[in-house]
Write a protein that holds these residues in place. Structure first.
Motif, PDB file in Angstrom:
ATOM      1  N   VAL A  18      51.674  -2.942  81.053  1.00  0.00           N
ATOM      2  CA  VAL A  18      50.499  -2.083  80.894  1.00  0.00           C
ATOM      3  C   VAL A  18      49.693  -2.023  82.187  1.00  0.00           C
ATOM      4  N   SER A  77      48.067   1.698  70.330  1.00  0.00           N
ATOM      5  CA  SER A  77      49.469   2.097  70.475  1.00  0.00           C
ATOM      6  C   SER A  77      49.568   3.527  71.024  1.00  0.00           C
ATOM      7  N   LEU A  80      48.870   3.195  74.775  1.00  0.00           N
ATOM      8  CA  LEU A  80      50.076   2.665  75.427  1.00  0.00           C
ATOM      9  C   LEU A  80      51.160   3.741  75.524  1.00  0.00           C
ATOM     10  N   PHE A  81      51.271   4.542  74.471  1.00  0.00           N
ATOM     11  CA  PHE A  81      52.241   5.633  74.450  1.00  0.00           C
ATOM     12  C   PHE A  81      51.986   6.606  75.603  1.00  0.00           C
ATOM     13  N   GLY A 118      43.911   0.630  78.763  1.00  0.00           N
ATOM     14  CA  GLY A 118      45.222   0.223  78.252  1.00  0.00           C
ATOM     15  C   GLY A 118      45.347  -1.279  78.085  1.00  0.00           C
ATOM     16  N   THR A 122      45.483  -3.395  74.655  1.00  0.00           N
ATOM     17  CA  THR A 122      46.661  -4.237  74.474  1.00  0.00           C
ATOM     18  C   THR A 122      46.268  -5.653  74.072  1.00  0.00           C
ATOM     19  N   SER A 125      45.433  -5.748  70.505  1.00  0.00           N
ATOM     20  CA  SER A 125      46.672  -5.531  69.752  1.00  0.00           C
ATOM     21  C   SER A 125      47.506  -6.809  69.722  1.00  0.00           C
ATOM     22  N   LEU A 176      57.369  -0.096  77.815  1.00  0.00           N
ATOM     23  CA  LEU A 176      56.043   0.090  77.241  1.00  0.00           C
ATOM     24  C   LEU A 176      56.078   1.087  76.087  1.00  0.00           C
ATOM     25  N   ALA A 180      54.889   0.330  72.331  1.00  0.00           N
ATOM     26  CA  ALA A 180      53.899   1.175  71.654  1.00  0.00           C
ATOM     27  C   ALA A 180      54.391   1.593  70.272  1.00  0.00           C
ATOM     28  N   PHE A 184      52.649   0.412  66.769  1.00  0.00           N
ATOM     29  CA  PHE A 184      52.211   1.409  65.801  1.00  0.00           C
ATOM     30  C   PHE A 184      52.822   1.121  64.431  1.00  0.00           C
TER      31      PHE A 184
END
Length: 193
Positions: A18, A77, A80-81, A118, A122, A125, A176, A180, A184
């Motif tokens: 990331v 997510s 990150l996508f 990001g 993260t 997450s 990555l 992601a 998700f």
């Protein structure tokens, strides 16, 4: 309190992908050309402090506004996508502002380039899945790598060349993207369970 090598390694790799300090080497070099000397140690330490502070305070901040970690992880997510798409396709969805020579080590280097949306997303997450002590070690390891890369950015650019940096950036982009999708899928199940 148990340290788990697999969690540390996974969290390290996710944050490394990331933050993408290797892929951002051209940006660091451009910043050096614009403002002159960049304080690598200062930038790495400030980024580390921001990341660890957000790791501890981020969840409280979310609760204050009525959100849970799983909702934030789903939103993360998506971020990150899009970061992965930037890395893979070589496009820019997020535009950096102009820099001030006095604060270049802090802004935009430490924040938002290293400790940006990001990486902060993260962290929360990762907190939903991993033990906090393992995440802290992963953050500290990333800070060490960030410092080393910032300190040696000119040599890295000469060694890898523009094509090498581009290839590494695309590889981490694909990783990555997979992370992601996994993030998700895991958190959306919990939200609708």
């Amino acid at each position: 309190m148990e340290f788990e090598l697999k969690q540390i390694f996974t969290a390290f790799m996710v944050l490394f992908a990331v933050i993408d300090i290797i892929g951002n080497t051209p940006l660091v070099i451009d910043l050096r050309k614009k403002v002159g000397h960049i304080q690598s140690g200062k930038a790495a330490i400030i980024a580390g402090v921001i990341l660890i502070a957000f790791l501890f305070l981020g969840q409280s901040m979310l609760q204050l506004i009525g959100l849970d970690v799983y909702s934030f992880a789903v939103a993360g997510s998506f971020i990150l996508f899009f970061i992965a798409l930037e890395m893979i396709l070589g496009i820019t969805l997020y535009k950096e502002e102009e820099t001030n020579p006095i604060t270049a080590s802090v802004f935009p280097l430490a924040f938002p380039l290293i400790a940006g949306p990001g990486s902060l997303t993260t962290l929360l997450s990762l907190r939903a899945e991993f033990e906090i002590q393992n995440i802290i070690i992963a953050v500290l390891l990333n800070v060490i790598v960030i410092y080393a890369v910032l300190k040696t950015s000119k040599r890295i650019e000469k060694f890898l060349g523009q094509n090498g940096i581009s290839i590494i950036r695309k590889i981490f982009g694909v990783l990555l993207l997979a992370i992601a999708v996994k993030l998700f899928a895991q958190n959306i199940k919990i939200l609708f369970a």
